[in-house]
Design an enzyme around this catalytic site. Sequence first.
Site, PDB file in Angstrom:
ATOM      1  N   GLU A  48       1.379  17.050   1.294  1.00  0.00           N
ATOM      2  CA  GLU A  48       0.378  15.916   1.572  1.00  0.00           C
ATOM      3  C   GLU A  48      -0.775  15.751   1.066  1.00  0.00           C
ATOM      4  OE1 GLU A  48       1.269  13.217   3.231  1.00  0.00           O
ATOM      5  OE2 GLU A  48       3.326  13.804   3.496  1.00  0.00           O
ATOM      6  N   TYR A 131      -4.295   9.982   8.761  1.00  0.00           N
ATOM      7  CA  TYR A 131      -3.239   9.782   8.018  1.00  0.00           C
ATOM      8  C   TYR A 131      -2.561  11.248   7.993  1.00  0.00           C
ATOM      9  CZ  TYR A 131       0.082  10.026   4.335  1.00  0.00           C
ATOM     10  OH  TYR A 131       1.262  10.325   3.732  1.00  0.00           O
ATOM     11  N   ASP A 149      -0.692   4.651   5.115  1.00  0.00           N
ATOM     12  CA  ASP A 149      -1.625   4.949   3.607  1.00  0.00           C
ATOM     13  C   ASP A 149      -1.193   3.637   2.996  1.00  0.00           C
ATOM     14  OD1 ASP A 149       1.175   5.049   3.096  1.00  0.00           O
ATOM     15  OD2 ASP A 149       1.176   6.805   1.907  1.00  0.00           O
ATOM     16  N   CYS A 243      13.172  -6.773  -3.632  1.00  0.00           N
ATOM     17  CA  CYS A 243      13.480  -7.469  -2.020  1.00  0.00           C
ATOM     18  C   CYS A 243      15.185  -7.601  -2.290  1.00  0.00           C
ATOM     19  CB  CYS A 243      12.969  -8.830  -2.170  1.00  0.00           C
ATOM     20  SG  CYS A 243      11.197  -8.670  -2.157  1.00  0.00           S
ATOM     21  N   CYS A 246      16.374  -4.412  -0.722  1.00  0.00           N
ATOM     22  CA  CYS A 246      15.695  -4.032   0.694  1.00  0.00           C
ATOM     23  C   CYS A 246      16.408  -4.043   1.756  1.00  0.00           C
ATOM     24  CB  CYS A 246      14.352  -5.025   0.721  1.00  0.00           C
ATOM     25  SG  CYS A 246      13.272  -4.220   2.029  1.00  0.00           S
TER      26      CYS A 246
HETATM   27 FE1  SF4 Z   1      10.565  -7.483  -0.319  1.00  0.00          FE
HETATM   28 FE2  SF4 Z   1      11.605  -5.602   1.615  1.00  0.00          FE
HETATM   29 FE3  SF4 Z   1       8.921  -5.394   0.770  1.00  0.00          FE
HETATM   30 FE4  SF4 Z   1       9.710  -7.415   2.419  1.00  0.00          FE
HETATM   31  S1  SF4 Z   1       9.605  -5.338   2.820  1.00  0.00           S
HETATM   32  S2  SF4 Z   1       8.440  -7.542   0.400  1.00  0.00           S
HETATM   33  S3  SF4 Z   1      11.854  -7.723   1.451  1.00  0.00           S
HETATM   34  S4  SF4 Z   1      10.727  -5.296  -0.456  1.00  0.00           S
END
Ligand code: SF4
Length: 442
Positions: A48, A131, A149, A243, A246
């Site tokens: 860490e 943290y 962080d 995304c 994600c």
């Molecule tokens: Fe994209 Fe997931 Fe980040 Fe939202 S949390 S901006 S969906 S990568």
Amino acid sequence: MVSRTLNSELRTPKLTRLIPALLDWFAANARDLPWRRTCDPYPVWVSEIMLQQTQVKTVIPYWERWLRELPTIKAAAKASPDKIHKLWEGLGYYSRARNLQKAARQIVEKHEGKFPENFDGVLALPGIGRYTAGAICSIAFNQPTPILDGNVIRVLTRIFGISQNPKEKETNARLWKLAEELVATAAKHHTTRSRRREEAHSEIGISQSLLTPAAAMTGNCSALNQSLMELGALVCTPRNPQCGLCPVKKLCVAFRENRVNDLPNLGQREAATARHFVAFVVERNGHFLIRQRPAGVVNAHLWEFPNVEIGARLSEPQHARLRNGNGEIPATKAIRTRCGSGDAHSESVANAATQALGFTPAKVAPLCTIKHSITRYRITLEAFRARLGGRSSTTTQLMVAGGVRPSETGVWKTPAQMRELAFSSAHKKLASAAFNCILSDR
Ligand code: SF4
């Protein structure tokens, strides 16, 4: 206004829907990092501290070497300062290493060498903030302590669509509260997967430290906190986040509202500043003149060639204008020209050399230029080879020049001896250039 927003965030079922999505994603996608193969707080703590301001791939060999050379807290407490600096050489922010050793000594003295297991005890150690204490307690002891962080800030501001600057006090407090609620909810969340894992481990009676990384992460608090960091490092990256891959995109406000690139709102960055140093390499019978930086300055206790800062500190745009020939850097241009011609340029070099070395060398010639960055500073280190005068004057000059005592002027070391000492990255590169250039000339 903020507290109303926060309350609605905490009441929403979104928080509880995030937990299984993050835990399942982490169980399937966590990187196999060496410090994830153990729950021993000492290696977790070292990782860490090393990971602050430093990338995972850079840290791995440093972490492995540190644990090999100093396998216990007691060994870290007993090591010489030179060894501590050498093991940290190249990682930067050397006060982290010194604090690590201070904390190790405190653990030996006050806790009989056993790492404290409660948050306040961990937080009281030198070099450990909120943290790091949260990360150690959750990862090593599976306690519901939050972490926040840069990676976690990015993930949370995007998921919750927080457009205020996270450095602002209220927003920062809101993010800590969200992190706290997330890990507390994870602690109560009992997935079929984690139940099965726990049953399997108790049936075969294996210890936590012998498990594979995935199996070792039995605790939800540990896994949840690491999932936020991991998502920020691998998927929700500062630029071009993935995304589409994600696990929480259906719950993410920034994704839904097409604000991903606007968050987090970090305000205006401080402008970079250009700084210029000149260093002098002096060699005598295979020995080089080097000095150790004092305590309380940047790169304290590290070794370097004698050097001095020249010219004004310039903003990046000013520096760019100068590089393009629309101006002149005070003193720097002079240094760049050939030395020893007896004009104003050689005078500048001589002045800088006298200031850095404490005596005026007989000849100075360009050696190399090294560019590097430390925080917001863009640094140019221009190195020169400085030749001593007559043999008889050499020692006297070095010992008494400018009234500087030998210990302050520097010490003479062979390349082999220098390899045992810790240098800043720029001066380590300069040392290689000096060995190649000067010793091969002889
Ligand atoms: Fe994209 Fe997931 Fe980040 Fe939202 S949390 S901006 S969906 S990568």
